[in-house]
Design a protein around this motif. Structure first.
Motif, PDB file in Angstrom:
ATOM      1  N   CYS A  94      12.247  15.110   6.701  1.00 48.92           N
ATOM      2  CA  CYS A  94      12.355  16.565   6.604  1.00 48.92           C
ATOM      3  C   CYS A  94      11.783  17.079   5.293  1.00 48.92           C
ATOM      4  O   CYS A  94      11.611  16.325   4.344  1.00 48.92           O
ATOM      5  N   ASP A  95      11.511  18.393   5.299  1.00 46.81           N
ATOM      6  CA  ASP A  95      11.034  19.012   4.064  1.00 46.81           C
ATOM      7  C   ASP A  95      12.237  19.490   3.244  1.00 46.81           C
ATOM      8  O   ASP A  95      13.389  19.239   3.601  1.00 46.81           O
ATOM      9  N   ALA A  96      11.958  20.194   2.145  1.00 52.71           N
ATOM     10  CA  ALA A  96      13.032  20.631   1.245  1.00 52.71           C
ATOM     11  C   ALA A  96      14.008  21.572   1.945  1.00 52.71           C
ATOM     12  O   ALA A  96      15.168  21.684   1.546  1.00 52.71           O
ATOM     13  N   ASN A  97      13.554  22.260   3.006  1.00 48.07           N
ATOM     14  CA  ASN A  97      14.429  23.180   3.745  1.00 48.07           C
ATOM     15  C   ASN A  97      15.096  22.511   4.944  1.00 48.07           C
ATOM     16  O   ASN A  97      15.621  23.193   5.812  1.00 48.07           O
ATOM     17  N   LYS A  98      15.036  21.200   4.996  1.00 51.06           N
ATOM     18  CA  LYS A  98      15.649  20.415   6.075  1.00 51.06           C
ATOM     19  C   LYS A  98      14.996  20.681   7.438  1.00 51.06           C
ATOM     20  O   LYS A  98      15.628  20.541   8.475  1.00 51.06           O
ATOM     21  N   ASN A  99      13.727  21.091   7.429  1.00 55.89           N
ATOM     22  CA  ASN A  99      12.982  21.206   8.682  1.00 55.89           C
ATOM     23  C   ASN A  99      12.397  19.841   9.023  1.00 55.89           C
ATOM     24  O   ASN A  99      11.829  19.180   8.159  1.00 55.89           O
ATOM     25  N   PRO A 100      12.539  19.412  10.295  1.00 54.84           N
ATOM     26  CA  PRO A 100      12.018  18.092  10.663  1.00 54.84           C
ATOM     27  C   PRO A 100      10.499  18.016  10.556  1.00 54.84           C
ATOM     28  O   PRO A 100       9.797  19.011  10.750  1.00 54.84           O
ATOM     29  N   ILE A 101      10.024  16.829  10.238  1.00 56.99           N
ATOM     30  CA  ILE A 101       8.587  16.585  10.074  1.00 56.99           C
ATOM     31  C   ILE A 101       8.193  15.402  10.948  1.00 56.99           C
ATOM     32  O   ILE A 101       8.867  14.363  10.943  1.00 56.99           O
ATOM     33  N   GLY A 102       7.102  15.567  11.684  1.00 58.20           N
ATOM     34  CA  GLY A 102       6.491  14.438  12.393  1.00 58.20           C
ATOM     35  C   GLY A 102       7.319  13.892  13.541  1.00 58.20           C
ATOM     36  O   GLY A 102       8.125  14.586  14.159  1.00 58.20           O
ATOM     37  N   THR A 103       7.144  12.607  13.786  1.00 61.72           N
ATOM     38  CA  THR A 103       7.813  11.955  14.915  1.00 61.72           C
ATOM     39  C   THR A 103       9.163  11.385  14.489  1.00 61.72           C
ATOM     40  O   THR A 103       9.433  11.231  13.297  1.00 61.72           O
ATOM     41  N   ALA A 104       9.993  11.074  15.484  1.00 61.00           N
ATOM     42  CA  ALA A 104      11.332  10.555  15.219  1.00 61.00           C
ATOM     43  C   ALA A 104      11.261   9.171  14.573  1.00 61.00           C
ATOM     44  O   ALA A 104      10.293   8.424  14.774  1.00 61.00           O
ATOM     45  N   LEU A 105      12.309   8.860  13.822  1.00 63.79           N
ATOM     46  CA  LEU A 105      12.473   7.502  13.286  1.00 63.79           C
ATOM     47  C   LEU A 105      13.152   6.659  14.355  1.00 63.79           C
ATOM     48  O   LEU A 105      14.011   7.139  15.088  1.00 63.79           O
ATOM     49  N   CYS A 106      12.761   5.404  14.454  1.00 62.13           N
ATOM     50  CA  CYS A 106      13.356   4.511  15.454  1.00 62.13           C
ATOM     51  C   CYS A 106      14.826   4.249  15.103  1.00 62.13           C
ATOM     52  O   CYS A 106      15.109   3.692  14.039  1.00 62.13           O
ATOM     53  N   PRO A 107      15.762   4.652  15.995  1.00 61.76           N
ATOM     54  CA  PRO A 107      17.186   4.437  15.686  1.00 61.76           C
ATOM     55  C   PRO A 107      17.584   2.964  15.705  1.00 61.76           C
ATOM     56  O   PRO A 107      18.524   2.567  15.005  1.00 61.76           O
ATOM     57  N   VAL A 108      16.889   2.167  16.488  1.00 62.74           N
ATOM     58  CA  VAL A 108      17.197   0.725  16.554  1.00 62.74           C
ATOM     59  C   VAL A 108      16.898   0.086  15.189  1.00 62.74           C
ATOM     60  O   VAL A 108      17.731  -0.622  14.615  1.00 62.74           O
ATOM     61  N   CYS A 109      15.698   0.380  14.684  1.00 66.37           N
ATOM     62  CA  CYS A 109      15.312  -0.177  13.378  1.00 66.37           C
ATOM     63  C   CYS A 109      16.174   0.406  12.258  1.00 66.37           C
ATOM     64  O   CYS A 109      16.521  -0.299  11.301  1.00 66.37           O
ATOM     65  N   MET A 110      16.517   1.696  12.368  1.00 70.04           N
ATOM     66  CA  MET A 110      17.325   2.333  11.328  1.00 70.04           C
ATOM     67  C   MET A 110      18.684   1.639  11.213  1.00 70.04           C
ATOM     68  O   MET A 110      19.191   1.440  10.106  1.00 70.04           O
ATOM     69  N   ASP A 111      19.246   1.228  12.343  1.00 66.62           N
ATOM     70  CA  ASP A 111      20.525   0.505  12.316  1.00 66.62           C
ATOM     71  C   ASP A 111      20.392  -0.814  11.553  1.00 66.62           C
ATOM     72  O   ASP A 111      21.388  -1.352  11.062  1.00 66.62           O
ATOM     73  N   GLU A 112      19.173  -1.328  11.478  1.00 61.37           N
ATOM     74  CA  GLU A 112      18.952  -2.585  10.755  1.00 61.37           C
ATOM     75  C   GLU A 112      18.381  -2.340   9.359  1.00 61.37           C
ATOM     76  O   GLU A 112      17.906  -3.265   8.717  1.00 61.37           O
ATOM     77  N   GLY A 113      18.417  -1.070   8.930  1.00 62.43           N
ATOM     78  CA  GLY A 113      18.004  -0.743   7.579  1.00 62.43           C
ATOM     79  C   GLY A 113      16.517  -0.506   7.392  1.00 62.43           C
ATOM     80  O   GLY A 113      16.040  -0.465   6.272  1.00 62.43           O
ATOM     81  N   ARG A 114      15.777  -0.378   8.501  1.00 60.71           N
ATOM     82  CA  ARG A 114      14.338  -0.101   8.392  1.00 60.71           C
ATOM     83  C   ARG A 114      14.072   1.327   8.832  1.00 60.71           C
ATOM     84  O   ARG A 114      14.667   1.815   9.784  1.00 60.71           O
ATOM     85  N   PHE A 115      13.162   2.002   8.160  1.00 63.17           N
ATOM     86  CA  PHE A 115      12.769   3.354   8.527  1.00 63.17           C
ATOM     87  C   PHE A 115      11.370   3.286   9.136  1.00 63.17           C
ATOM     88  O   PHE A 115      10.385   3.236   8.410  1.00 63.17           O
ATOM     89  N   VAL A 116      11.306   3.223  10.472  1.00 65.91           N
ATOM     90  CA  VAL A 116      10.024   3.077  11.166  1.00 65.91           C
ATOM     91  C   VAL A 116       9.795   4.308  12.037  1.00 65.91           C
ATOM     92  O   VAL A 116      10.651   4.676  12.845  1.00 65.91           O
ATOM     93  N   LEU A 117       8.648   4.962  11.848  1.00 69.71           N
ATOM     94  CA  LEU A 117       8.318   6.130  12.664  1.00 69.71           C
ATOM     95  C   LEU A 117       7.877   5.687  14.051  1.00 69.71           C
ATOM     96  O   LEU A 117       7.119   4.724  14.192  1.00 69.71           O
ATOM     97  N   THR A 118       8.371   6.398  15.081  1.00 72.93           N
ATOM     98  CA  THR A 118       7.904   6.117  16.437  1.00 72.93           C
ATOM     99  C   THR A 118       6.478   6.644  16.581  1.00 72.93           C
ATOM    100  O   THR A 118       6.061   7.561  15.868  1.00 72.93           O
ATOM    101  N   ILE A 119       5.755   6.033  17.497  1.00 75.40           N
ATOM    102  CA  ILE A 119       4.390   6.473  17.782  1.00 75.40           C
ATOM    103  C   ILE A 119       4.233   6.631  19.293  1.00 75.40           C
ATOM    104  O   ILE A 119       5.021   6.073  20.059  1.00 75.40           O
ATOM    105  N   GLN A 120       3.230   7.402  19.693  1.00 74.65           N
ATOM    106  CA  GLN A 120       2.981   7.526  21.126  1.00 74.65           C
ATOM    107  C   GLN A 120       2.252   6.281  21.605  1.00 74.65           C
ATOM    108  O   GLN A 120       1.408   5.726  20.902  1.00 74.65           O
ATOM    109  N   SER A 121       2.637   5.850  22.814  1.00 77.42           N
ATOM    110  CA  SER A 121       2.095   4.593  23.306  1.00 77.42           C
ATOM    111  C   SER A 121       0.588   4.680  23.569  1.00 77.42           C
ATOM    112  O   SER A 121      -0.082   3.672  23.637  1.00 77.42           O
TER     113      SER A 121
END
Ligand SMILES: [Zn+2]
Length: 139
Positions: A87-114
């Motif tokens: 997100c930006d300074a105003n808490k507006n979302p930016i780009g694609t979602a972060l993978c929740p599976v990887c986030m649970d394992e401590g990694r911040f990975v952006l999803t991509i379109q297949s």
């Protein structure tokens, strides 16, 4: 963490040291030496327990530091429809979602379109497929 073993060793050593007072060294030299050896052994065991405990504490401190860093990084994201986004300074979302599976394992990975034709979003790391997700402008 082996603090109970360390405490047990110290307790045993203290008991033995107290018993040493009751031994007349001139009369029972062998008994005296045996109790000294037992006390030394108990203290050595206690030392090993404390070394283990110190190692565990260091490991836990490193884990806490890592989790704090992850938490701070997670606080720099916003949630939309159950997914987290940068997100930006105003808490507006930016780009694609972060993978929740990887986030649970401590990694911040952006999803991509297949692929490039508006296909479902996938994680390039764990290969999870999230279907169709919202994506926001990425300045
Ligand atoms: Zn993933």
């Amino acid at each position: 963490m082996d603090i109970p073993a360390a405490l047990g060793g110290v307790s045993t050593a203290l008991t033995i040291v107290k018993q040493l007072n009751d031994i007349d060294r001139r009369v029972d030299e062998a008994g005296f030496k045996l109790r000294i050896a037992e006390a030394t052994s108990a203290l050595a065991e206690a030392k090993l327990g404390l070394v283990d405990a110190q190692e565990d504490i260091r490991s836990k401190e490193a884990e806490i530091s890592s989790l704090r860093s992850l938490l701070k990084r997670k606080e720099e994201t916003v949630e939309r429809s159950g997914y987290r986004y940068r997100c930006d300074a105003n808490k507006n979302p930016i780009g694609t979602a972060l993978c929740p599976v990887c986030m649970d394992e401590g990694r911040f990975v952006l999803t991509i379109q297949s692929d490039q034709s508006g296909r479902p979003y996938v994680c390039p790391k764990c290969k999870a497929n999230f279907g169709y997700l919202s994506a926001f402008q990425d300045p």
